[in-house]
Design a protein around this motif. Structure first.
Motif, PDB file in Angstrom:
ATOM      1  N   VAL A 583       0.859  -1.174   0.000  1.00  0.00           N
ATOM      2  CA  VAL A 583       0.000   0.000   0.000  1.00  0.00           C
ATOM      3  C   VAL A 583       0.905   1.237   0.000  1.00  0.00           C
ATOM      4  CG1 VAL A 583      -1.960  -1.093   1.127  1.00  0.00           C
ATOM      5  CG2 VAL A 583      -0.180  -0.029   2.529  1.00  0.00           C
ATOM      6  N   ARG A 584       0.446   2.305  -0.629  1.00  0.00           N
ATOM      7  CA  ARG A 584       1.286   3.499  -0.745  1.00  0.00           C
ATOM      8  C   ARG A 584       0.405   4.731  -0.794  1.00  0.00           C
ATOM      9  NH1 ARG A 584       3.361   1.814  -6.791  1.00  0.00           N
ATOM     10  NH2 ARG A 584       1.412   2.187  -7.917  1.00  0.00           N
ATOM     11  N   SER A 585       1.002   5.873  -0.420  1.00  0.00           N
ATOM     12  CA  SER A 585       0.251   7.122  -0.448  1.00  0.00           C
ATOM     13  C   SER A 585       1.231   8.286  -0.423  1.00  0.00           C
ATOM     14  CB  SER A 585      -0.695   7.209   0.762  1.00  0.00           C
ATOM     15  OG  SER A 585      -1.453   8.403   0.711  1.00  0.00           O
ATOM     16  N   THR A 586       0.816   9.401  -1.018  1.00  0.00           N
ATOM     17  CA  THR A 586       1.622  10.627  -0.998  1.00  0.00           C
ATOM     18  C   THR A 586       0.705  11.825  -0.816  1.00  0.00           C
ATOM     19  OG1 THR A 586       1.492  11.048  -3.389  1.00  0.00           O
ATOM     20  CG2 THR A 586       3.292   9.640  -2.626  1.00  0.00           C
ATOM     21  N   TYR A 587       1.282  12.870  -0.264  1.00  0.00           N
ATOM     22  CA  TYR A 587       0.628  14.170  -0.235  1.00  0.00           C
ATOM     23  C   TYR A 587       1.688  15.203  -0.596  1.00  0.00           C
ATOM     24  CZ  TYR A 587      -2.112  18.224   1.039  1.00  0.00           C
ATOM     25  OH  TYR A 587      -2.795  19.419   0.993  1.00  0.00           O
ATOM     26  N   SER A 588       1.347  16.110  -1.491  1.00  0.00           N
ATOM     27  CA  SER A 588       2.349  17.075  -1.934  1.00  0.00           C
ATOM     28  C   SER A 588       1.690  18.395  -2.292  1.00  0.00           C
ATOM     29  CB  SER A 588       3.106  16.545  -3.161  1.00  0.00           C
ATOM     30  OG  SER A 588       2.237  16.380  -4.266  1.00  0.00           O
ATOM     31  N   THR A 589       2.499  19.433  -2.246  1.00  0.00           N
ATOM     32  CA  THR A 589       2.085  20.732  -2.767  1.00  0.00           C
ATOM     33  C   THR A 589       2.890  20.996  -4.034  1.00  0.00           C
ATOM     34  OG1 THR A 589       3.724  21.968  -1.485  1.00  0.00           O
ATOM     35  CG2 THR A 589       1.584  21.584  -0.455  1.00  0.00           C
ATOM     36  N   GLY A 590       2.343  21.839  -4.893  1.00  0.00           N
ATOM     37  CA  GLY A 590       3.010  22.106  -6.156  1.00  0.00           C
ATOM     38  C   GLY A 590       2.708  23.500  -6.656  1.00  0.00           C
ATOM     39  N   PHE A 591       3.407  23.873  -7.703  1.00  0.00           N
ATOM     40  CA  PHE A 591       3.173  25.193  -8.270  1.00  0.00           C
ATOM     41  C   PHE A 591       3.598  25.211  -9.732  1.00  0.00           C
ATOM     42  CE2 PHE A 591       7.607  25.246  -7.494  1.00  0.00           C
ATOM     43  CZ  PHE A 591       8.187  26.284  -8.205  1.00  0.00           C
ATOM     44  N   HIS A 592       3.067  26.173 -10.438  1.00  0.00           N
ATOM     45  CA  HIS A 592       3.446  26.423 -11.831  1.00  0.00           C
ATOM     46  C   HIS A 592       3.506  27.930 -12.024  1.00  0.00           C
ATOM     47  CE1 HIS A 592       3.533  26.647 -16.151  1.00  0.00           C
ATOM     48  NE2 HIS A 592       2.331  27.166 -16.207  1.00  0.00           N
ATOM     49  N   VAL A 593       4.656  28.415 -12.478  1.00  0.00           N
ATOM     50  CA  VAL A 593       4.889  29.846 -12.649  1.00  0.00           C
ATOM     51  C   VAL A 593       4.589  30.228 -14.092  1.00  0.00           C
ATOM     52  CG1 VAL A 593       6.626  31.668 -12.519  1.00  0.00           C
ATOM     53  CG2 VAL A 593       6.644  29.810 -10.872  1.00  0.00           C
ATOM     54  N   PRO A 594       3.969  31.378 -14.328  1.00  0.00           N
ATOM     55  CA  PRO A 594       3.754  31.811 -15.720  1.00  0.00           C
ATOM     56  C   PRO A 594       5.073  31.848 -16.483  1.00  0.00           C
ATOM     57  CG  PRO A 594       2.592  33.255 -14.188  1.00  0.00           C
ATOM     58  CD  PRO A 594       3.451  32.349 -13.351  1.00  0.00           C
ATOM     59  N   THR A 595       5.036  31.434 -17.720  1.00  0.00           N
ATOM     60  CA  THR A 595       6.240  31.492 -18.539  1.00  0.00           C
ATOM     61  C   THR A 595       6.469  32.929 -19.001  1.00  0.00           C
ATOM     62  OG1 THR A 595       5.121  31.142 -20.657  1.00  0.00           O
ATOM     63  CG2 THR A 595       5.691  29.187 -19.371  1.00  0.00           C
ATOM     64  N   ALA A 596       7.683  33.186 -19.458  1.00  0.00           N
ATOM     65  CA  ALA A 596       7.972  34.509 -20.007  1.00  0.00           C
ATOM     66  C   ALA A 596       7.063  34.807 -21.185  1.00  0.00           C
ATOM     67  CB  ALA A 596       9.440  34.584 -20.428  1.00  0.00           C
ATOM     68  N   GLY A 597       6.729  33.776 -21.961  1.00  0.00           N
ATOM     69  CA  GLY A 597       5.821  33.964 -23.084  1.00  0.00           C
ATOM     70  C   GLY A 597       4.420  34.313 -22.647  1.00  0.00           C
ATOM     71  N   GLN A 598       3.887  33.587 -21.663  1.00  0.00           N
ATOM     72  CA  GLN A 598       2.535  33.859 -21.194  1.00  0.00           C
ATOM     73  C   GLN A 598       2.413  35.260 -20.601  1.00  0.00           C
ATOM     74  OE1 GLN A 598       2.318  30.450 -18.587  1.00  0.00           O
ATOM     75  NE2 GLN A 598       0.971  29.333 -19.979  1.00  0.00           N
ATOM     76  N   ALA A 599       3.459  35.721 -19.948  1.00  0.00           N
ATOM     77  CA  ALA A 599       3.409  37.028 -19.306  1.00  0.00           C
ATOM     78  C   ALA A 599       3.576  38.178 -20.283  1.00  0.00           C
ATOM     79  CB  ALA A 599       4.488  37.118 -18.225  1.00  0.00           C
ATOM     80  N   ASN A 600       4.163  37.918 -21.466  1.00  0.00           N
ATOM     81  CA  ASN A 600       4.551  39.023 -22.332  1.00  0.00           C
ATOM     82  C   ASN A 600       4.071  38.921 -23.773  1.00  0.00           C
ATOM     83  OD1 ASN A 600       6.672  40.603 -20.554  1.00  0.00           O
ATOM     84  ND2 ASN A 600       7.128  38.435 -20.288  1.00  0.00           N
TER      85      ASN A 600
END
Length: 913
Positions: A583-600
């Motif tokens: 049996v196995r389990s995980t809990y995690s936090t994550g993120f995704h930063v806007p790319t230079a293309g998406q921002a500009n």
């Protein structure tokens, strides 16, 4: 070459019977196999340890062999993964602007840039293309272009189905794809393949080679290359409006006027090199890199010669003279330009549409316009309308190098650098810059995008013995920078020509559109580079505290140039209830930063809206148009705004949970894993907002005469001229935006919860005469709910996010080897889904669940030389018919998870030395 249906009936039956007989021979006694199921593969994804098997990871990892990806019908590796990993989806992109060049793909129902892609464990650079038209789910995404990887170069693909931002950084929310390259130091493998659809189109071929060479006594150089081409397909019906034009007597209209099908992919070259050499017994120098290029050419929407705005659509006119009229007998017209530009009245305002049900221009007025050198109409050049062709050249390369091994006898280390670049140069032809009148080119270079990235990594690891177990401590850092560049197009692709320029006689121009119609070129005010960088440090601990228990914990700190810093973490555990059950389990936090293309990025694309084509722009929030947009959205309704929240752009954040069971029962292994991903402040391209209305709000606020009323909004070009004349805006900031009817921008505007179950079962059966049969059953269920809707997400987008992909997807795969014979039989299941035809949920396609069958038979005629014949979609299954197919001629929905080309066949020859 087309073949009669009876030929394919025989082919389908022969393939099915042959593959089934080879792949499902009667099981023999268990002892013939001599043991349990195949040993689990050793993996490097999701763990820092060097000897961890896929069966003993705290998070689920699928392993797909390179031969499985190679021995399939598709030439594009994305399509091969689609039928090997149930939670992975990629669709054909028939009319999707730049997304046709680099197709967006989805893992676990999330955006393409929520999946991290690695090659040999190193982050792959993004593609330069941003998917502005992504079917709702992928709108505005900028992910890597995995199609540049030749399948013959892959040793195995490891798919981590878990959040891993704390281990690898931004983007690893849905999971990780890690392509492990071949590393053999000898041997040659050659392959050649040809195929086409049952309908006789879509011809394609592929040549591939892999060569292993020794580097001295302690190294290797492995080289892989593929070259191929794929021709377009056509699954269109004639558009209703085009059929009406033909019926009215317009013989210049093509049939079909608009083609829906896969694009042409020409000169598709892919190369990868992988090398390593042992400098000492403990230290290895390694390097790998690639080069790829291809040309893509596809279709766009048909420009109707009676009503395409800015090219053909004229004002209401007198049916006899063609001069503007508001009389009850006034009729629609085809726009006429006055080439003298400084004196009004030289030409009629339009050519009346008074014959053939109002679809054919008045021949008398048309003749007068043609005879007058001061007058011009585009029916003189394109009497049957026109359909632009769009595409471009994609070039991709990278180089990675590093040194790894042990120092001080016990500390593992890996120091590396990777550079990657992807560039797309766009092309559009069979179109016009209407504002240039008869002097317009019909082929344009609208400019292009490039994405360049550099990544420096240092990873350290040390194993600490602890009783009967051990603790492995890993730590390291990363520096990554990226640069997104927009290249200006040729002048004609964005020029404001004489028929659109304000003059004394025509203060707001003459109603003709600027720029290359369909995909306006990037103006000089759009060109330039934008940069972003990230710095990170991590700590990752794996502890085998006892034989039955493995624990994992990771934490990562990441600091970005433009979007602040964040800390993510992960905890997980695996417990062996017995030798055969975990049996196995995980809990995690994550993120995704806007790319230079998406921002500009600044971009203009053509969308279908309210039955008409319209130009839709995308602006950065900090740009002059973007600031107007933000003010308009946040302004109170009483003052003419939308009364919403001022949009912002920043990181999106995730909380992920998995829980599962893995086990063995004799020669059967299975895993079942539940996942739940909560994603907050998702980055996406907003839904379209009325651009003239935003300009009207600005004009009202600044007291500029604008003629805006509750029932009438002046054209964009007129509003821009008025605002510029009043010094409210700098006109140069809006070059190329004169024809916009709508705008979008990147922001964080909604939250989602994506949850589901992955089930994978593998088995090996005993066969007569020592043959080997393997069976894999894989099922994925994924459901996404939009849990918070912001101000810029419309109902269509919500439904696309929740229902745009099948919730159920899976396959049953049987392979068999018996002497010189090899067989494959695969049954694929794609659940029902919803598609908003033309991005409009009032035109719904309720696509039904479908099953397809793939089959292949291979025979080794002489040692190491095999000839195989196969079929993808053996029984020629098509998606649900489009009930709205007469609108733009699309016989099927464009978002089908298995395409819309029907069945195809192929032959492949391969040799190994």
């Amino acid at each position: 070459m087309a073949y009669p249906a009876s030929t394919f009936t025989k082919l389908r039956v022969g393939l099915l019977v042959g593959a089934a007989s080879v792949a499902t021979l009667s099981p023999a006694a268990a002892q013939d196999l001599g043991g349990p199921a195949d040993a689990p593969a050793i993996i490097v994804t999701g763990t820092r340890q060097l000897d961890r098997s896929a069966a003993d990871t705290v998070a689920p990892v699928d392993v797909v062999s390179g031969s499985e990806l190679q021995n399939q019908a598709p030439n594009d590796i994305g399509d091969a993964i689609r039928i090997s990993v149930p939670s992975y989806n990629v669709s054909t992109q028939p009319i999707s602007d730049a997304a046709t060049l680099v197709r967006p793909a989805n893992l676990r129902g999330l955006s393409p840039d929520n999946t991290l892609v690695l090659v040999n464990g190193k982050r792959m650079h993004r593609a330069s293309v941003i998917a502005f038209l992504g079917g709702g789910i992928s709108d505005g995404s900028q992910g890597p272009d995995i199609s540049v990887i030749p399948s013959i170069a892959i040793k195995q693909l490891e798919v981590l189905r878990d959040g891993a931002s704390s281990q690898y950084g931004s983007d690893a929310i849905a999971g990780v794809l890690n392509f492990i390259l071949k590393d053999n130091a000898d041997g040659i493998e050659l392959t050649a393949k040809y195929g086409q659809t049952y309908k006789g189109d879509g011809e394609n071929y592929l040549f591939g080679a892999n060569v292993g060479l020794p580097l001295g006594d302690a190294g290797f150089l492995n080289l892989s290359a593929e070259y191929g081409e794929s021709n377009a397909t056509d699954r269109s019906v004639q558009r209703d409006d085009a059929a009406a034009l033909i019926a009215a007597g317009n013989t210049a209209v093509a049939n079909p006027a608009q083609i829906w099908g896969q694009p042409n992919v020409n000169d598709d070259f892919k190369f990868y090199a992988n090398a390593g050499v042992d400098l000492t017994e403990d230290i290895t120098l390694y390097a790998f890199g690639n080069y790829a290029s291809r040309n893509v050419d596809g279709g766009f929407f048909f420009r109707n010669p009676t009503n395409r705005g800015g090219v053909y659509a004229g004002p209401m006119v007198d049916p006899v003279t063609g001069f503007a009229s508001t009389a009850p007998n006034a009729v629609p017209s085809i726009l006429v330009g006055d080439l003298s530009i400084n004196t009004a009245g030289d030409c009629p305002a339009g050519i009346p549409l008074t014959q053939g049900g109002g679809l054919i221009p008045n021949p008398v007025v048309l003749a007068a316009v043609t005879a007058n050198p001061n007058c011009f109409s585009f029916v003189e050049l394109f009497p049957g309308g026109f359909t632009p062709r769009f595409g471009g050249d994609v070039e991709d390369y990278s180089i990675a190098t590093g040194v790894r091994g042990k120092v001080l006898g016990a500390i593992d280390f890996d120091l590396s650098y990777r550079h990657g670049r992807n560039k797309a140069d766009f092309m559009i032809r069979n179109t016009v810059n209407a504002s240039l009148g008869p002097n317009t080119p019909t082929e344009f270079n609208p400019g292009g995008y490039s994405q360049t990235e550099n990544v420096f990594n240092l990873n350290l690891g040390y194993e600490i013995p602890l009783g009967t177990g051990s603790v492995y401590v890993a730590a390291g850092g990363e520096y990554r920078d990226e640069e997104f560049t927009i290249y200006a197009g040729d002048l004609a692709s964005f020029e404001l020509g004489p028929l659109a320029q304000p003059t004394a006689a025509f203060p707001f121009g003459q109603g003709f559109s600027t720029s290359s119609n369909g995909f306006p070129g990037f103006a000089t005010n759009s060109a330039g580079s934008s940069k972003e960088d990230n710095k990170a440090a991590y700590l990752d601990i794996e502890a085998d505290l006892m034989e039955a228990l493995t624990l994992q914990a990771a934490v990562r700190y990441e600091d970005t140039k433009s979007f602040g810093n964040t800390t993510t973490w992960k905890v997980g555990g695996l417990y062996k209830l017995s030798d055969a059950l975990r049996v196995r389990s995980t809990y995690s936090t994550g993120f995704h930063v806007p790319t230079a293309g998406q921002a500009n990025v600044i971009n203009v694309t053509t969308q279908f809206s309210n039955g008409m084509l319209q130009d839709e722009g995308t602006f950065p929030l900090f740009s002059a148009p973007g600031l107007i947009a933000a003010d308009y959205i946040a302004a109170p309704v009483a003052s003419g705004g939308l009364g919403g929240t001022r949009p912002t752009l920043g990181p999106e954040r995730a909380d992920s949970f998995t829980a599962g069971v893995a086990g063995e029962m004799g020669r059967v292994t299975f895993t079942i894993d539940y996942f739940n991903i909560k994603l907050k402040d998702r980055i996406s391209r907003s839904s379209a907002i009325d651009f003239p209305a935003a300009l009207c709000y600005l004009a009202n606020r600044e007291g500029v005469a604008n003629n805006c009323t509750s029932t009438f909004t002046p054209p964009t070009a007129q509003l821009l001229t008025q605002l510029a004349n009043a010094n409210v805006i700098d006109r140069a900031d809006f070059t190329g935006f004169e024809d916009l009817t709508a705008f979008t921008f990147f922001n964080n505007d909604f939250d989602t919860r994506t949850q589901g179950v992955d089930f994978v079962l593998n088995s090996r059966f005993a066969l007569v005469s020592g043959g080997t049969t393997r069976a894999t059953l894989a099922i994925n269920y994924t459901k996404t709910d939009v849990t918070n809707v912001g101000d810029t997400l419309n109902s269509t987008r919500v439904r696309q996010l929740e229902e745009g992909l099948p919730r159920w997807k899976g396959f049953l795969n049987l392979t068999h080897e018996q002497g010189r014979f090899r067989g494959l039989l695969r049954v694929n299941y794609f659940g029902k889904y919803f598609e908003a035809h033309l991005e409009d949920d009032t035109l719904p396609i309720f696509a039904k669940a479908k099953m397809t069958v793939d089959a292949e038979i291979g025979y080794e005629f002489i040692d190491n030389f095999e000839l195989a014949v196969g079929a993808q979609n053996l029984f020629d299954t098509y998606p649900t018919l489009n009930p709205w197919r007469g609108i733009v001629g699309a016989q099927y929905g464009e978002r089908s998870p298995f395409g819309f080309n029907g069945g195809s066949w192929y032959v492949r020859a391969s040799a190994k030395f």
